[in-house]
Design a protein around this motif. Structure first.
Motif, PDB file in Angstrom:
ATOM      1  N   SER A  65      -8.803  11.208  -0.235  1.00  0.00           N
ATOM      2  CA  SER A  65      -8.735  12.646   0.043  1.00  0.00           C
ATOM      3  C   SER A  65      -8.436  12.941   1.515  1.00  0.00           C
ATOM      4  CB  SER A  65     -10.042  13.321  -0.367  1.00  0.00           C
ATOM      5  OG  SER A  65     -11.102  12.707   0.322  1.00  0.00           O
ATOM      6  N   SER A  66      -8.682  11.951   2.403  1.00  0.00           N
ATOM      7  CA  SER A  66      -8.370  12.173   3.820  1.00  0.00           C
ATOM      8  C   SER A  66      -6.995  11.632   4.192  1.00  0.00           C
ATOM      9  CB  SER A  66      -9.436  11.505   4.694  1.00  0.00           C
ATOM     10  OG  SER A  66      -9.307  10.105   4.600  1.00  0.00           O
ATOM     11  N   GLY A  67      -6.252  11.113   3.219  1.00  0.00           N
ATOM     12  CA  GLY A  67      -4.917  10.593   3.495  1.00  0.00           C
ATOM     13  C   GLY A  67      -4.908   9.107   3.827  1.00  0.00           C
ATOM     14  N   GLU A  68      -6.084   8.468   3.794  1.00  0.00           N
ATOM     15  CA  GLU A  68      -6.118   7.055   4.168  1.00  0.00           C
ATOM     16  C   GLU A  68      -5.800   6.157   2.973  1.00  0.00           C
ATOM     17  OE1 GLU A  68      -8.927   5.627   7.173  1.00  0.00           O
ATOM     18  OE2 GLU A  68      -9.606   4.166   5.701  1.00  0.00           O
ATOM     19  N   ARG A  69      -4.953   5.136   3.254  1.00  0.00           N
ATOM     20  CA  ARG A  69      -4.639   4.154   2.205  1.00  0.00           C
ATOM     21  C   ARG A  69      -5.291   2.802   2.470  1.00  0.00           C
ATOM     22  NH1 ARG A  69      -0.027   7.248   1.865  1.00  0.00           N
ATOM     23  NH2 ARG A  69       0.677   7.678  -0.274  1.00  0.00           N
ATOM     24  N   GLY A  70      -5.486   2.473   3.725  1.00  0.00           N
ATOM     25  CA  GLY A  70      -6.052   1.149   3.980  1.00  0.00           C
ATOM     26  C   GLY A  70      -6.320   0.885   5.449  1.00  0.00           C
ATOM     27  N   VAL A  71      -6.875  -0.299   5.700  1.00  0.00           N
ATOM     28  CA  VAL A  71      -7.260  -0.709   7.059  1.00  0.00           C
ATOM     29  C   VAL A  71      -6.913  -2.185   7.251  1.00  0.00           C
ATOM     30  CG1 VAL A  71      -9.138  -0.831   8.751  1.00  0.00           C
ATOM     31  CG2 VAL A  71      -9.277   0.824   6.881  1.00  0.00           C
ATOM     32  N   ILE A  72      -6.352  -2.491   8.415  1.00  0.00           N
ATOM     33  CA  ILE A  72      -6.066  -3.881   8.785  1.00  0.00           C
ATOM     34  C   ILE A  72      -6.872  -4.215  10.038  1.00  0.00           C
ATOM     35  CG2 ILE A  72      -4.282  -5.457   9.652  1.00  0.00           C
ATOM     36  CD1 ILE A  72      -2.240  -3.629   8.071  1.00  0.00           C
ATOM     37  N   VAL A  73      -7.666  -5.284   9.959  1.00  0.00           N
ATOM     38  CA  VAL A  73      -8.432  -5.736  11.127  1.00  0.00           C
ATOM     39  C   VAL A  73      -7.972  -7.147  11.474  1.00  0.00           C
ATOM     40  CG1 VAL A  73     -10.724  -6.140  12.111  1.00  0.00           C
ATOM     41  CG2 VAL A  73     -10.425  -4.362  10.362  1.00  0.00           C
ATOM     42  N   ASN A  74      -7.421  -7.310  12.652  1.00  0.00           N
ATOM     43  CA  ASN A  74      -6.989  -8.623  13.117  1.00  0.00           C
ATOM     44  C   ASN A  74      -7.969  -9.188  14.130  1.00  0.00           C
ATOM     45  OD1 ASN A  74      -4.589  -9.134  11.690  1.00  0.00           O
ATOM     46  ND2 ASN A  74      -3.485  -7.668  12.975  1.00  0.00           N
ATOM     47  N   GLU A  83       3.384   2.832  13.445  1.00  0.00           N
ATOM     48  CA  GLU A  83       4.327   2.811  12.317  1.00  0.00           C
ATOM     49  C   GLU A  83       3.636   3.115  10.995  1.00  0.00           C
ATOM     50  OE1 GLU A  83       6.626  -0.803  11.904  1.00  0.00           O
ATOM     51  OE2 GLU A  83       7.203  -0.260   9.857  1.00  0.00           O
ATOM     52  N   PHE A  84       2.438   2.515  10.797  1.00  0.00           N
ATOM     53  CA  PHE A  84       1.761   2.639   9.495  1.00  0.00           C
ATOM     54  C   PHE A  84       0.999   3.953   9.360  1.00  0.00           C
ATOM     55  CE2 PHE A  84       1.302  -2.309   9.242  1.00  0.00           C
ATOM     56  CZ  PHE A  84       2.671  -2.423   9.062  1.00  0.00           C
ATOM     57  N   ALA A  85       0.921   4.738  10.438  1.00  0.00           N
ATOM     58  CA  ALA A  85       0.165   6.003  10.389  1.00  0.00           C
ATOM     59  C   ALA A  85       0.706   6.922   9.291  1.00  0.00           C
ATOM     60  CB  ALA A  85       0.232   6.694  11.741  1.00  0.00           C
ATOM     61  N   ARG A  86       2.019   6.912   9.103  1.00  0.00           N
ATOM     62  CA  ARG A  86       2.595   7.812   8.090  1.00  0.00           C
ATOM     63  C   ARG A  86       2.136   7.456   6.684  1.00  0.00           C
ATOM     64  NH1 ARG A  86       8.983   6.716   8.351  1.00  0.00           N
ATOM     65  NH2 ARG A  86       8.964   8.487   6.934  1.00  0.00           N
ATOM     66  N   TYR A  87       1.625   6.230   6.493  1.00  0.00           N
ATOM     67  CA  TYR A  87       1.101   5.810   5.189  1.00  0.00           C
ATOM     68  C   TYR A  87      -0.434   5.838   5.155  1.00  0.00           C
ATOM     69  CZ  TYR A  87       5.850   4.065   5.201  1.00  0.00           C
ATOM     70  OH  TYR A  87       7.202   3.970   5.317  1.00  0.00           O
ATOM     71  N   LEU A 140       0.807  -1.222   0.000  1.00  0.00           N
ATOM     72  CA  LEU A 140       0.000   0.000   0.000  1.00  0.00           C
ATOM     73  C   LEU A 140       0.844   1.276   0.000  1.00  0.00           C
ATOM     74  CD1 LEU A 140      -3.112  -0.544   2.306  1.00  0.00           C
ATOM     75  CD2 LEU A 140      -3.015  -0.257  -0.180  1.00  0.00           C
ATOM     76  N   THR A 141       2.103   1.172   0.389  1.00  0.00           N
ATOM     77  CA  THR A 141       2.928   2.390   0.397  1.00  0.00           C
ATOM     78  C   THR A 141       3.015   2.991  -1.005  1.00  0.00           C
ATOM     79  OG1 THR A 141       4.942   1.106   0.068  1.00  0.00           O
ATOM     80  CG2 THR A 141       4.355   1.642   2.348  1.00  0.00           C
ATOM     81  N   ALA A 142       2.870   2.131  -2.024  1.00  0.00           N
ATOM     82  CA  ALA A 142       2.971   2.612  -3.413  1.00  0.00           C
ATOM     83  C   ALA A 142       1.612   3.046  -3.971  1.00  0.00           C
ATOM     84  CB  ALA A 142       3.550   1.506  -4.286  1.00  0.00           C
ATOM     85  N   ALA A 143       0.535   2.840  -3.194  1.00  0.00           N
ATOM     86  CA  ALA A 143      -0.814   3.172  -3.702  1.00  0.00           C
ATOM     87  C   ALA A 143      -1.175   4.613  -3.374  1.00  0.00           C
ATOM     88  CB  ALA A 143      -1.837   2.218  -3.075  1.00  0.00           C
ATOM     89  N   ASP A 144      -2.144   5.144  -4.107  1.00  0.00           N
ATOM     90  CA  ASP A 144      -2.635   6.492  -3.812  1.00  0.00           C
ATOM     91  C   ASP A 144      -3.433   6.485  -2.515  1.00  0.00           C
ATOM     92  OD1 ASP A 144      -1.591   7.423  -6.148  1.00  0.00           O
ATOM     93  OD2 ASP A 144      -3.449   7.111  -7.291  1.00  0.00           O
ATOM     94  N   ALA A 145      -3.339   7.601  -1.778  1.00  0.00           N
ATOM     95  CA  ALA A 145      -4.207   7.776  -0.609  1.00  0.00           C
ATOM     96  C   ALA A 145      -5.506   8.433  -1.057  1.00  0.00           C
ATOM     97  CB  ALA A 145      -3.509   8.663   0.422  1.00  0.00           C
TER      98      ALA A 145
END
Ligand SMILES: NC(=O)c1ccc[n+]([C@@H]2O[C@H](COP(=O)([O-])OP(=O)(O)OC[C@H]3O[C@@H](n4cnc5c(N)ncnc54)[C@H](O)[C@@H]3O)[C@@H](O)[C@H]2O)c1
Length: 246
Positions: free
Chosen positions: A120-129, A162-166, A113-118
């Motif tokens: 409009s709110s800057g979000e790229r994705g969500v992980i639910v464990n 860690e992933f917040a920056r992405y 996801l680091t290579a994907a577009d964010a």
């Protein structure tokens, strides 16, 4: 969206609910089970197999932005003594599938996801464990499973930070007792006892209630870096040694 563990139980119910609501859903599992959509077979503890599954699925549905991981195995028994005993290899495999598997999936998704577009709110994705309330109050006989699920809880905040920056959120659900194939067919003194512990509503959860929580976490952008219990006020008591005596 990818549901790891989507062949059965909580994952299957979530995959179906989110597909019904318009998501493009693929499942990854050792076994396709009841899932009738796009599927890749992989062992979540095998990072090469997971990468291969992502490649195959992304070729079909494009960038995967949402990951729900409901894979999991149990390994129970007493830690010492002559009776049904936890083995080192059983403990290791429980950690590999539940804890390391959760990490491998999160790492694979986030790296891509680091290579994907964010958006409009800057979000790229969500992980639910998915962990378990046993990680907080494991009964006698659950040391391996509790340790493995506790590891999932503990990695939630550092991964979210860690992933917040992405723009990738990380949330863990800790379920109580839910009617799934893992549970529904099981009987015996311990299982009956477990069923009686749910305070209100005084019944095991339905997998659709878990799926509704997943849908909410995906939609609610303030949900991040936390472990959420879904348990009908269930707090697991001590349990009994003799449940593990053959
Ligand atoms: N059902 C409950 O009461 C309950 C309670 C607390 C926590 N949980 C947790 O919720 C999750 C889902 O449980 P469930 O009841 O739906 O179980 P389930 O057995 O119905 O589903 C688990 C799925 O994970 C898959 N899986 C197992 N090992 C795998 C591996 N190495 N690689 C890929 N896939 C693998 C299985 O094939 C299965 O389809 C698990 O993590 C479980 O520990 C369940």
């Amino acid at each position: 969206m990818l549901v790891a563990g989507g062949g059965s139980g909580l994952g299957l119910a979530s995959a179906r609910l989110l597909r019904d609501r318009g998501a493009r859903v693929a499942a990854l599992d050792l076994d396709k089970g009841g899932w009738d959509g796009l599927f890749a077979e992989a062992d979540v503890a095998d990072e090469a197999a997971v990468a291969h599954a992502f490649d195959a699925l992304e070729a079909e549905i494009g960038v995967i932005r949402v990951l729900l991981n409901t894979t999991g195995i149990g390994h129970s028994g007493l830690s010492i003594g002559p009776d049904r005993k936890v083995t080192a290899s059983g403990f290791r495999r429980t950690m590999e599938v539940n804890t390391l598997g959760s990490f491998i999936l999160a790492q694979t998704l986030a790296e891509r996801l680091t290579a994907a577009d964010a958006d409009s709110s800057g979000e790229r994705g969500v992980i639910v464990n998915t962990s378990s309330i046993v990680a907080f109050e494991g009964q006698i006989g659950t040391a391996a499973y509790a340790a493995a699920k506790g590891g999932i809880n503990a990695m939630t905040l550092p991964l979210a930070r860690e992933f917040a920056r992405y723009g990738i959120r990380v949330v863990t659900i800790a379920p109580g007792i839910f009617e799934t194939p893992m549970f529904s067919g099981a009987r015996g003194p311990m299982i009956d006892w477990l069923r009686e512990q749910v305070v209100f509503p005084s019944r095991p959860g339905d997998a659709v209630e878990f799926a509704e929580m997943v849908a909410h976490i995906i939609a609610n952008r303030m949900m991040n870096g936390t472990v959420l219990r879904l348990d009908g006020a269930y707090r697991v008591p001590v349990g009994r040694h003799d449940w593990w005596v053959d």
